[in-house]
Design an enzyme around this catalytic site. Structure first.
Site, PDB file in Angstrom:
ATOM      1  N   GLY A  54       0.853  -1.183   0.000  1.00 52.91           N
ATOM      2  CA  GLY A  54       0.000   0.000   0.000  1.00 52.91           C
ATOM      3  C   GLY A  54       0.883   1.224   0.000  1.00 52.91           C
ATOM      4  N   CYS A  81       5.339  -6.072   1.745  1.00 49.54           N
ATOM      5  CA  CYS A  81       5.665  -4.638   1.693  1.00 49.54           C
ATOM      6  C   CYS A  81       4.949  -3.872   2.817  1.00 49.54           C
ATOM      7  CB  CYS A  81       5.356  -4.080   0.307  1.00 49.54           C
ATOM      8  SG  CYS A  81       6.116  -2.478   0.028  1.00 49.54           S
ATOM      9  N   TYR A  82       3.984  -3.020   2.495  1.00 44.95           N
ATOM     10  CA  TYR A  82       3.244  -2.314   3.555  1.00 44.95           C
ATOM     11  C   TYR A  82       2.639  -3.324   4.528  1.00 44.95           C
ATOM     12  CZ  TYR A  82      -0.332   0.586   5.807  1.00 44.95           C
ATOM     13  OH  TYR A  82      -1.115   1.229   6.722  1.00 44.95           O
ATOM     14  N   HIS A 171       8.415  -7.748  -3.164  1.00 42.15           N
ATOM     15  CA  HIS A 171       7.181  -8.228  -3.807  1.00 42.15           C
ATOM     16  C   HIS A 171       7.404  -9.598  -4.461  1.00 42.15           C
ATOM     17  CE1 HIS A 171       4.643  -4.661  -3.325  1.00 42.15           C
ATOM     18  NE2 HIS A 171       5.790  -4.013  -3.326  1.00 42.15           N
ATOM     19  N   GLU A 173       5.259 -11.475  -5.711  1.00 40.37           N
ATOM     20  CA  GLU A 173       4.286 -11.720  -6.780  1.00 40.37           C
ATOM     21  C   GLU A 173       4.742 -11.215  -8.143  1.00 40.37           C
ATOM     22  OE1 GLU A 173       4.147  -9.559  -4.391  1.00 40.37           O
ATOM     23  OE2 GLU A 173       3.085  -7.721  -4.916  1.00 40.37           O
ATOM     24  N   SER A 225     -22.454 -10.138 -26.639  1.00 44.34           N
ATOM     25  CA  SER A 225     -21.830  -9.097 -27.468  1.00 44.34           C
ATOM     26  C   SER A 225     -20.855  -9.701 -28.465  1.00 44.34           C
ATOM     27  CB  SER A 225     -21.075  -8.122 -26.566  1.00 44.34           C
ATOM     28  OG  SER A 225     -19.955  -8.785 -26.002  1.00 44.34           O
ATOM     29  N   GLY A 226     -20.492 -10.978 -28.234  1.00 47.37           N
ATOM     30  CA  GLY A 226     -19.448 -11.571 -29.066  1.00 47.37           C
ATOM     31  C   GLY A 226     -18.077 -11.389 -28.433  1.00 47.37           C
ATOM     32  N   GLY A 227     -18.008 -10.636 -27.328  1.00 43.66           N
ATOM     33  CA  GLY A 227     -16.755 -10.495 -26.590  1.00 43.66           C
ATOM     34  C   GLY A 227     -16.490 -11.760 -25.769  1.00 43.66           C
ATOM     35  N   VAL A 228     -15.306 -11.825 -25.185  1.00 44.95           N
ATOM     36  CA  VAL A 228     -14.895 -13.053 -24.495  1.00 44.95           C
ATOM     37  C   VAL A 228     -15.835 -13.395 -23.335  1.00 44.95           C
ATOM     38  CG1 VAL A 228     -13.011 -14.179 -23.239  1.00 44.95           C
ATOM     39  CG2 VAL A 228     -12.494 -12.542 -25.049  1.00 44.95           C
ATOM     40  N   ASP A 229     -16.132 -12.413 -22.485  1.00 46.76           N
ATOM     41  CA  ASP A 229     -16.852 -12.725 -21.249  1.00 46.76           C
ATOM     42  C   ASP A 229     -18.274 -13.208 -21.527  1.00 46.76           C
ATOM     43  OD1 ASP A 229     -14.536 -11.739 -20.230  1.00 46.76           O
ATOM     44  OD2 ASP A 229     -15.374  -9.828 -19.586  1.00 46.76           O
ATOM     45  N   SER A 230     -19.012 -12.477 -22.358  1.00 42.22           N
ATOM     46  CA  SER A 230     -20.391 -12.917 -22.594  1.00 42.22           C
ATOM     47  C   SER A 230     -20.409 -14.218 -23.397  1.00 42.22           C
ATOM     48  CB  SER A 230     -21.223 -11.816 -23.260  1.00 42.22           C
ATOM     49  OG  SER A 230     -20.745 -11.514 -24.542  1.00 42.22           O
ATOM     50  N   SER A 231     -19.417 -14.430 -24.246  1.00 45.43           N
ATOM     51  CA  SER A 231     -19.377 -15.679 -25.022  1.00 45.43           C
ATOM     52  C   SER A 231     -19.137 -16.890 -24.111  1.00 45.43           C
ATOM     53  CB  SER A 231     -18.256 -15.640 -26.066  1.00 45.43           C
ATOM     54  OG  SER A 231     -18.530 -14.636 -27.008  1.00 45.43           O
ATOM     55  N   LYS A 369      -9.730 -12.914 -15.880  1.00 46.06           N
ATOM     56  CA  LYS A 369      -9.822 -13.056 -17.339  1.00 46.06           C
ATOM     57  C   LYS A 369      -9.131 -14.328 -17.844  1.00 46.06           C
ATOM     58  CE  LYS A 369     -11.201 -10.660 -20.986  1.00 46.06           C
ATOM     59  NZ  LYS A 369     -12.414  -9.826 -21.016  1.00 46.06           N
TER      60      LYS A 369
END
Ligand code: XMP
Length: 513
Positions: A54, A81-82, A171, A173, A225-231, A369
């Site tokens: 942070g 870190c923080y 970090h 990560e 919509s044809g986008g990744v998420d809705s597909s 994603k």
């Protein structure tokens, strides 16, 4: 109970990255803001907790803190870190500010580790870690030992193995920290005793069962919509309930060349569902006639989209359940407050008050994603759809600069199709995060054969980026640019000049409008 690790967010910039790393090790992970009540954490009963970094100083009373009771629950904690400084401060150690700049560290830093500490077991005793701090711990709390140091930092890591409390100033990560992901793995498996039960196959089976149970014999409607998420949401729902699912696809005529047909074919051929396509380019264009202000265009396209969509739903499907492709990053409540809401494009839409569904289904709401893509591939969606580049909601409407007409959309679609075709053919597409053509509405003089021309200019935009918050213009080889220019000018009517956009973000944005 689902094996869970909590990432407690104190406003660090890497909070989502930490959670993704944990999930890469097959452990389900949720990000919660530092304002979450302890009772909620007790209910979840996580196998472990990770405090993020942070931007604040722990000794500033206004900075984010958490009740020290959290250290008494017997749940393993890793402070980063923080988060590490917070642990030190809360348990009686001392954190001070490096007024002398030589003690603050930024970037890659040579670090020495005590390899008898569980986090660093069986890893090299020296390595590079990624540091980003001004404050530092100069005294660890009672019961802790120093487990890593650097030339400038007396406590680069600390641990109380008995209480399973660990802190790292660096970090783990980020990729720059050598063996950082091994350190996280040690925390998850050796310290927290995780089993690694978070698998995409199990996720699909469990979600399908859950959807069936929730929906019963009712209908579900999804805006596609044809986008990744809705597909991916559509594919998952189709697997669960087949023809009880209706996907409504609004084709406003501002998609890339042939894209509407591609979406229709994919879903009608590969999946069992009702597919409803609404072709409404004319309607959209008539609303957009004479409008060239970018914000006004966006507003009209957005409003018109929801009008068309909800009118269809109201007429035919206004009962049962409503589904949407919300994903986890769309709904993470950040530890930074409103300032963190940089992202303005998201998937959650409000249902109009007069349409009463029995409930909303968001089957991907817990996925990042990359997990959404993994699920899409497992469900048999075509690779090119799953790995599709981002495409703005207003579609080509923000790439046809100025007034949008059917003819100008067509010109842009043709030029853009050539760009995509060439990039795929030469294999350069995979080097790029996003590429497209823009029609700026500039006419220039040219000569073709013996005749003077006065026609449109098109611009090619291509960027590389990790997160789209910043982006570099792509260094496409001249040879490819040359081929693109030739083909576009020869094959696309009304185009006589091609330019390449060499602006990074910032100061530019990826899109032109
Ligand atoms: P900018 O132009 O803001 O774009 O640098 C960053 C990324 O977001 C995409 N983009 C949008 N996506 N609705 C969306 O869903 C929108 O209105 C929108 N505008 C831009 C853009 O294509 C790029 O990937």
């Amino acid at each position: 109970m689902k094996e869970t690790v909590i990432v407690l967010d104190f406003g660090g910039q890497y909070n989502q990255l930490i959670a993704r790393r944990v999930r890469e090790y097959n452990v389900y992970c949720e990000i919660l803001p530092y304002t979450v009540p302890l009772e909620r954490i007790k209910e979840i009963a996580p196998k472990g907790i990770i405090f993020t970094g942070g931007p604040n100083s722990v000794y500033d009373p206004a900075s984010p803190h958490y009740t020290p009771e959290i250290f008494t629950l017997g749940i393993p904690i890793l402070g980063i870190c923080y988060g590490c400084q917070l642990m030190a401060h809360a348990l009686g150690g001392s954190v001070i500010s490096a007024t002398d700049r030589s003690v603050s560290e930024y970037g890659k830093t040579e670090t020495a580790y005590q390899t008898d500490c569980t986090l660093f077991e069986s890893l090299p005793a020296r390595g590079i870690s990624w540091m980003s701090h001004r404050d530092y711990i100069n005294e660890v709390p009672d019961g802790f030992t120093v487990t890593a140091t650097t030339a400038h930092c007396p406590v680069a890591a600390m641990a109380n193995e008995e209480k399973k409390l660990y802190g790292v100033q660096f970090h783990p990560e980020v990729n720059h920290t050598e063996h950082g992901s091994d350190m996280l793995r040690h925390f998850l498996y050796r310290v927290c005793g995780c089993k690694g039960e978070w698998r995409m196959d199990d996720f699909i089976d469990a979600t399908v069962a859950q959807i069936r149970e929730q929906v019963g014999d009712k209908g579900v409607v999804l805006g596609l919509s044809g986008g990744v998420d809705s597909s991916v949401a559509a594919a998952l729902l189709s697997k669960a309930i087949g023809r009880q699912l209706t996907c409504v696809f609004v084709d406003q005529g501002l998609m890339r060349k042939d894209e509407g047909d591609y979406v229709e074919q994919t879903f009608t051929k590969l999946f069992d569902m009702n597919f409803v396509r609404i072709n409404c380019q004319e309607e959209f264009l008539s609303k957009l006639r004479g409008v060239s202000d970018p914000e006004e265009k966006r507003r009209i396209i957005g409003t018109e989209f929801y009008n068309v969509f909800w009118n269809k739903i109201r007429d035919s499907y206004g009962s049962g359940f409503f589904a949407q492709g919300t994903i986890y990053p769309d709904r993470i409540e950040s530890g930074k407050g409103d300032a963190a809401k940089i992202k303005t494009h998201h998937n959650q839409v409000g249902v109009p008050a007069d349409i009463r569904f029995e409930g909303v289904i968001e089957p991907l709401k817990d996925l990042f994603k990359d997990e959404v893509r993994a699920v899409g591939e497992k469900l048999g969606l075509p690779h090119e759809l799953v790995w599709r580049q981002p495409f703005p909601g207003p579609g080509l409407g923000v790439r046809v600069i100025g007034e949008i007409t059917a003819e100008r959309v067509k010109t842009l679609q043709e030029a853009d199709a050539i760009l995509r075709d060439e990039m795929e053919k030469c294999g350069y597409a995979k080097e790029l995060s996003q590429f497209f053509v823009v029609l700026p509405g500039v006419k220039t003089v040219g000569v073709m054969g013996d005749a003077r021309t006065y026609d449109e200019l098109v611009a090619i935009r291509a960027v590389t980026t990790d997160d789209f918050m910043t982006a570099d213009w792509a260094k496409i080889p001249y040879e490819i640019l040359g081929r693109l220019s030739n083909r576009i000018i020869n094959e696309v009517e009304h185009v006589n000049r091609v330019v390449y956009d060499i602006t990074s973000k910032p100061p530019g944005t990826v899109e032109w409008e």
